[in-house]
Enzyme design. Structure first.
Site, short mmCIF file in Angstrom:
data_model
loop_
_atom_site.label_atom_id
_atom_site.label_comp_id
_atom_site.label_asym_id
_atom_site.label_seq_id
_atom_site.Cartn_x
_atom_site.Cartn_y
_atom_site.Cartn_z
N CYS A 66 0.82 -1.21 0.00
CA CYS A 66 0.00 0.00 0.00
C CYS A 66 0.87 1.27 0.00
O CYS A 66 1.72 1.43 0.87
CB CYS A 66 -0.89 -0.01 1.23
SG CYS A 66 -1.78 1.52 1.54
N TYR A 197 -5.48 6.75 -8.84
CA TYR A 197 -6.68 6.00 -8.50
C TYR A 197 -7.91 6.54 -9.23
O TYR A 197 -8.80 5.77 -9.61
CB TYR A 197 -6.92 6.05 -6.98
CG TYR A 197 -5.97 5.17 -6.22
CD1 TYR A 197 -6.29 3.84 -5.93
CD2 TYR A 197 -4.74 5.65 -5.78
CE1 TYR A 197 -5.41 3.02 -5.24
CE2 TYR A 197 -3.85 4.85 -5.09
CZ TYR A 197 -4.18 3.53 -4.82
OH TYR A 197 -3.32 2.71 -4.15
#
Length: 358
Positions: A66, A197
Site C-alpha cells: 500500500c 486512483y
C-alpha cells in the site's frame, strides 16, 4: 489504503482473505471519489487525546503493498523509531472485509493476536461502518485502533515522537518550510497520489480522461520543478519527497498498465525517473519497497479491473539501481544528519521481492 467496502462476516482465524468476497472499486458511470474521513485521534507528546507518546505501547500496522502505508514505513525508518513503535505487516491481498495477517504463523499478528486488522477497529468502534484501512496504529494494551489518519501519522512521527528519534535523524517537516511542504503535498495528493486512483477506478470515459489529463499535467509540472532542484522543497529530503516517492515506485509496475496511466512510463520521463532512483537509492526509501507484494496487491485484489487475477511478470526492475546523477544539483539527503542503519533483519524486504542486483 482502504478495502473500500462495507463490513462483512469475518472468516475464521488464519484463513486469510476470502476469495469469495472480493472488493469492488469501480462504480459504473461515475468518477472515483475517495472517502477521506479518517480516525483523527492523535498520539501526542502531551497526550491530549488520551494517547501519550510512549515507547513500546503502540503497534504500526502496515502493508508493503500500500502506498499510503509505505509512507509510514519510510518515515519510521528515517527517524529511527523502530524500537519505539513495533511493526505488524499485513499480506498484500485482502477481501472486501479487511486486511489480514496471513504472512504471520497461524495467520495471527504475533503481538495483537488477531487475524484481521478489522478486529482492532471494532475493539474501539463496535460495528465500525467505514473501510478498514492501513496504515493504522493500535494501542497494544487495549488492542484498539488509535488512528488511521495516514497524512497526520507521518507528521506526528516527525513532531511528536522527537524524544525517540535516532541520533542524526533528518528534519522531514522543518518549521521554516512547512507552508511550502503543505502546498506541494496538497497538489501531489490530489493530482498524483490520488490521481492514479481516479484514473484506475473511473467508471466512465469522461471521468477517466479528465483524471488522466490532470495526472500528467501535474507530472509535467513536477518534472519542471525537479529539473532545477534535487528535492521537492529545500535542499534535503522532506515529507514531500516521501509522499511523491511511494506513487512513483508503483508507476511502471502497476499504474501505467493496470490503472491505464499510459501516456508514458516513469522510466520515459527523464527528470522524474532520475529523481525516483535518487530516492530509491537513499537508505530508508528503496529498502522499504517490495515490488512483488505491490504487483500482487493491485492485480489480484482489483478483480473488477483485472478479472483473471493474473500478475504480470514485468517490467524489468533492474534499472532502479543505475546512476541518477542528481547529486549534480546539490543538496544533501540528510542535511546535517546521517543515513539510517540497515533495516532490522526481521523487517527487511526479501531479496527476491526487490530488484535484481546482479
Amino acid at each position: 489504503m482502504s478495502t473500500n467496502m462495507p463490513p462483512a462476516d469475518t472468516p475464521a482465524a488464519g484463513t486469510g482473505p476470502d476469495a469469495a468476497n472480493p472488493g469492488r472499486y469501480v462504480t459504473e458511470g461515475q468518477g472515483f471519489v475517495r472517502d477521506t474521513k479518517y480516525i483523527e485521534t492523535r498520539i501526542t507528546a502531551d497526550g491530549r487525546d488520551g494517547y501519550p507518546v510512549e515507547a513500546g505501547r503502540y503497534r504500526l500496522v502496515a502493508a508493503r503493498a500500500c502506498p499510503w502505508a509505505n509512507r509510514t514505513l519510510i518515515v519510521r525508518r528515517l527517524l529511527g523509531l523502530e524500537d519505539a513503535i513495533s511493526l505488524g505487516l499485513c499480506g498484500p491481498t485482502h477481501d472486501a472485509d479487511s486486511w489480514t495477517f496471513d504472512l504471520d504463523p497461524g495467520g495471527l499478528d504475533p503481538v495483537l493476536g488477531i487475524p484481521r486488522i478489522k478486529d482492532a477497529y471494532e475493539r474501539r468502534f463496535p460495528d465500525y461502518p467505514k473501510g478498514i484501512t492501513v496504515p493504522a496504529i493500535v494501542d497494544v494494551p487495549s488492542g484498539a485502533v488509535v488512528t488511521n489518519d495516514f497524512p497526520q501519522i507521518t507528521i506526528d512521527f516527525s513532531l511528536e515522537w522527537t524524544a525517540f528519534h535516532r541520533d542524526g535523524a533528518p528534519e522531514l517537516y522543518p518549521d521554516a518550510l512547512r507552508a511550502e511542504i503543505d502546498e506541494v503535498n496538497q497538489g501531489v495528493y490530489t493530482e498524483v497520489n490520488n490521481g492514479v486512483y481516479r484514473c484506475g477506478f473511473a467508471g466512465d470515459q469522461a471521468s477517466y480522461e479528465a483524471a488522466y489529463d490532470r495526472l500528467f499535467t501535474k507530472l509535467d509540472e513536477l518534472s519542471e520543478r525537479l529539473s532545477r532542484q534535487r528535492y521537492l522543497v529545500g535542499k534535503t529530503i522532506t515529507e514531500a519527497d516521501v509522499r511523491l516517492f511511494t506513487t512513483l515506485t508503483r508507476f511502471d509496475p502497476v499504474y501505467h498498465g493496470h490503472f491505464k496511466c499510459n501516456r508514458s512510463t516513469l522510466s520515459a520521463l527523464p527528470v522524474l525517473w532520475a529523481y525516483a532512483r535518487d530516492l530509491f537509492q537513499t537508505p530508508g526509501f528503496g529498502d522499504t519497497v517490495d515490488f512483488t507484494q505491490i504487483k500482487q496487491h493491485y492485480y489480484i485484489v482489483h478483480r473488477d479491473i483485472n478479472p483473471t487475477g493474473i500478475v504480470p511478470k514485468g517490467p524489468d526492475l533492474s534499472h532502479w539501481l543505475t546512476p541518477h546523477h542528481r547529486e549534480q544539483l546539490g543538496g544533501r539527503p540528510f542535511g546535517d544528519g546521517t543515513p539510517p542503519p540497515p533495516p532490522k533483519p526481521a523487517e527487511a524486504v526479501p531479496a527476491e521481492n526487490w530488484v535484481p542486483t546482479e
